[in-house]
Design an enzyme around this catalytic site. Structure first.
Site, PDB file in Angstrom:
ATOM      1  N   TYR A  61      28.061  60.822  25.563  1.00  0.00           N
ATOM      2  CA  TYR A  61      28.826  62.019  25.236  1.00  0.00           C
ATOM      3  C   TYR A  61      29.736  62.362  26.398  1.00  0.00           C
ATOM      4  CZ  TYR A  61      28.393  64.441  20.861  1.00  0.00           C
ATOM      5  OH  TYR A  61      28.545  64.820  19.560  1.00  0.00           O
ATOM      6  N   GLU A  63      32.532  64.940  26.149  1.00  0.00           N
ATOM      7  CA  GLU A  63      33.492  65.991  25.753  1.00  0.00           C
ATOM      8  C   GLU A  63      34.270  66.470  26.969  1.00  0.00           C
ATOM      9  OE1 GLU A  63      31.289  69.042  23.779  1.00  0.00           O
ATOM     10  OE2 GLU A  63      31.253  67.975  21.871  1.00  0.00           O
ATOM     11  N   ASP A 207      56.181  59.559  15.135  1.00  0.00           N
ATOM     12  CA  ASP A 207      54.940  58.865  14.812  1.00  0.00           C
ATOM     13  C   ASP A 207      55.280  57.373  14.740  1.00  0.00           C
ATOM     14  OD1 ASP A 207      52.785  57.664  13.632  1.00  0.00           O
ATOM     15  OD2 ASP A 207      52.652  59.051  11.933  1.00  0.00           O
ATOM     16  N   THR A 233      49.121  54.736  16.123  1.00  0.00           N
ATOM     17  CA  THR A 233      47.818  54.113  15.928  1.00  0.00           C
ATOM     18  C   THR A 233      47.739  52.958  16.910  1.00  0.00           C
ATOM     19  OG1 THR A 233      48.710  52.648  14.240  1.00  0.00           O
ATOM     20  CG2 THR A 233      47.652  54.653  13.454  1.00  0.00           C
ATOM     21  N   LYS A 236      47.530  48.722  14.586  1.00  0.00           N
ATOM     22  CA  LYS A 236      48.518  48.023  13.750  1.00  0.00           C
ATOM     23  C   LYS A 236      49.230  46.983  14.617  1.00  0.00           C
ATOM     24  CE  LYS A 236      48.582  51.943  10.632  1.00  0.00           C
ATOM     25  NZ  LYS A 236      49.318  53.099  10.090  1.00  0.00           N
ATOM     26  N   ARG A 242      40.674  50.214  16.026  1.00  0.00           N
ATOM     27  CA  ARG A 242      41.102  51.275  15.126  1.00  0.00           C
ATOM     28  C   ARG A 242      41.094  52.598  15.885  1.00  0.00           C
ATOM     29  NH1 ARG A 242      42.147  51.121  10.248  1.00  0.00           N
ATOM     30  NH2 ARG A 242      41.748  48.894  10.402  1.00  0.00           N
TER      31      ARG A 242
HETATM   32  C1  PLP Z   1      48.919  54.224   9.550  1.00  0.00           C
HETATM   33  C2  PLP Z   1      49.691  55.452   9.804  1.00  0.00           C
HETATM   34  C3  PLP Z   1      49.073  56.631  10.281  1.00  0.00           C
HETATM   35  C4  PLP Z   1      47.606  56.905  10.254  1.00  0.00           C
HETATM   36  O1  PLP Z   1      46.720  56.140  10.730  1.00  0.00           O
HETATM   37  P1  PLP Z   1      45.150  56.277  10.471  1.00  0.00           P
HETATM   38  O2  PLP Z   1      44.618  55.688  11.727  1.00  0.00           O
HETATM   39  O3  PLP Z   1      44.864  55.513   9.245  1.00  0.00           O
HETATM   40  O4  PLP Z   1      44.823  57.719  10.355  1.00  0.00           O
HETATM   41  C5  PLP Z   1      49.866  57.696  10.639  1.00  0.00           C
HETATM   42  N1  PLP Z   1      51.197  57.622  10.523  1.00  0.00           N
HETATM   43  C6  PLP Z   1      51.813  56.536  10.048  1.00  0.00           C
HETATM   44  C7  PLP Z   1      53.308  56.540   9.943  1.00  0.00           C
HETATM   45  C8  PLP Z   1      51.085  55.417   9.660  1.00  0.00           C
HETATM   46  O5  PLP Z   1      51.709  54.354   9.156  1.00  0.00           O
END
Ligand code: PLP
Length: 422
Positions: A61, A63, A207, A233, A236, A242
């Site tokens: 933990y 936090e 994002d 993220t 990807k 993840r």
């Molecule tokens: C994949 C994605 C996310 C979210 O990712 P998670 O880890 O699945 O919550 C957010 N924004 C965009 C543009 C994405 O393609």
């Protein structure tokens, strides 16, 4: 045995009591080896990334943040998180980094909380044109707690027109503009978004979930100089575990983001995942990662050209990044049909709406294909020509079992020739 190999070996079901569980893990491992992964949001991490996740760090933990924890015994996990943060800052050339967000959606929740008050007006990309659930879907936190409006791509070009986005921003006067997408294959003009945001007095949240690895590898312009906050993220194109991550340059934003992640939206951080993020970030800082990113984009271009040459329609006419939207209606198919036909030959992808789609989301008119994962396992441009041919063969002959049988065999051969972890 090195730790990575040990962890991989630990996946062997015979060493575990929970046979049912490990049999499913083994089956998933076999599936990934046997199929070609074309889902644009997936990738194959290194064994070292997987090894970091399978460590005792999961027990801890922590936090709070390094040096300011709510629990004792954090001296080693502090080192882990500092390493991850330093690498994130270095990789994305940002002054501040938060590596605790559990996912991309969590990162966006934190960024929204940090940048604007509840019910603030936000302008983001339409979900039907490639935006993400966390950019204002009515059932998502974003759409429930903020007033979202959306911009989309133009009908003919199927691209963003920044003059149109500017007009909308001037008319709406949002407190926040969001840029970034899940299914947009063109370079996003973050500098133009930055200008528009300044002109209308809005903050800019980028994002870069899908393209983080391309930004890291120099294949897509970075949003960091133009945005107040950049979320992403890590799993990807960045090819890590993840998870989510946030970077920014402004000190006040950094403070607000840290408290929006914890205690705003999360409790204890996943230190094992943060360790894995650190491993992935080190890999992304290595010069070889730029070669990887270049190969991902080159592969996507060749795959798109091959498919277009065989009568499929690529949305916007092509791709600048790792993904493409393929309109399958020239083959008299729906996206759902195409997804199923490709799945049957061990090519994994997802159906996807195309801009101004005539079909409902459950059917859709397209599939989204990405090259991040297949490039990781070693496929190059010549394989993209072969792969594009197989996809076209299957979609042009949806009822011909002999075509499917032949392609499935050939996919298997290629997959075996390019193992992921063996
Ligand atoms: C994949 C994605 C996310 C979210 O990712 P998670 O880890 O699945 O919550 C957010 N924004 C965009 C543009 C994405 O393609």
């Amino acid at each position: 045995m090195n730790p990575a190999a040990a962890t991989h070996a630990a996946h062997r079901s015979t060493e575990h009591r929970d046979q049912a569980l490990w049999a499913a893990v083994e089956a998933e491992s076999a599936r990934q080896e046997a199929q070609l992964e074309l889902i644009a949001s997936e990738n194959h991490t290194s064994r070292e990334v997987i090894a970091a996740m399978g460590t005792v760090l999961t027990n801890k933990y922590a936090e709070g943040y390094p040096g300011k924890r709510y629990y004792g015994g954090c001296e080693h996990v502090d080192v882990v998180e500092d390493i991850a943060r330093d690498r994130a800052k270095q990789l994305f050339k940002a002054a501040h980094a938060n590596v605790q967000a559990h996912s991309g959606t969590q990162a966006n929740i934190a960024a929204l909380m940090a940048l604007v008050p509840p019910r603030a007006r936000v302008l983001a990309m339409s979900l039907d044109h490639g935006g993400h659930l966390s950019h204002g879907h009515p059932k998502n936190f974003s759409g429930v707690f903020y007033e979202f409006h959306s911009y989309g791509v133009e009908r003919g070009s199927e691209r963003l027109d920044m003059d149109k986005v500017r007009e909308q921003a001037l008319a709406l006067r949002p407190a926040l503009i969001m840029a970034g997408a899940s299914a947009y294959s063109r370079i996003i003009d973050f500098a133009a978004f930055g200008q528009i945001a300044r002109e209308v007095g809005a903050k800019l949240l980028v994002d870069q979930a899908h393209i983080a690895g391309l930004v890291a590898g120099g294949e897509h312009p970075s949003p960091v100089p133009h945005a107040d906050v950049v979320t992403m993220t890590t799993h990807k194109t960045l090819r890590g575990p993840r998870g989510g991550m946030i970077v920014c340059n402004d000190e006040a934003h950094a403070k607000a983001l840290n408290s929006a992640v914890f205690p705003g939206g999360q409790g204890g951080p996943f230190m094992h995942v943060i360790a894995a993020k650190a491993v992935a970030l080190r890999e992304a800082l290595d010069p070889s990662f730029a070669h990887y990113a270049r190969a991902v984009v080159a592969n996507a271009k060749v795959l798109a050209q091959t498919l277009a040459g065989r009568g499929l329609r690529i949305v916007s006419g092509g791709t600048d990044n790792h993904l493409m939207l393929v309109d399958v209606t020239p083959m008299k198919l729906t996206g759902k049909d195409a997804e199923n036909l490709l799945h049957a030959v061990d090519l994994t992808c997802n159906k996807n709406l195309i801009p101004y789609d005539q079909n409902p989301p459950t059917k859709a008119s397209g599939v989204r294909l990405g090259t991040a994962a297949i490039t990781t396992r070693g496929l190059r441009e010549e394989h993209m020509r072969t792969l594009g041919g197989w996809i076209a063969d299957v979609l042009a002959n949806p009822t011909d079992a002999s075509v499917a049988a032949r392609v499935r065999g050939e996919v298997g051969e290629l997959a075996r020739a390019f193992p992921i972890y063996v």
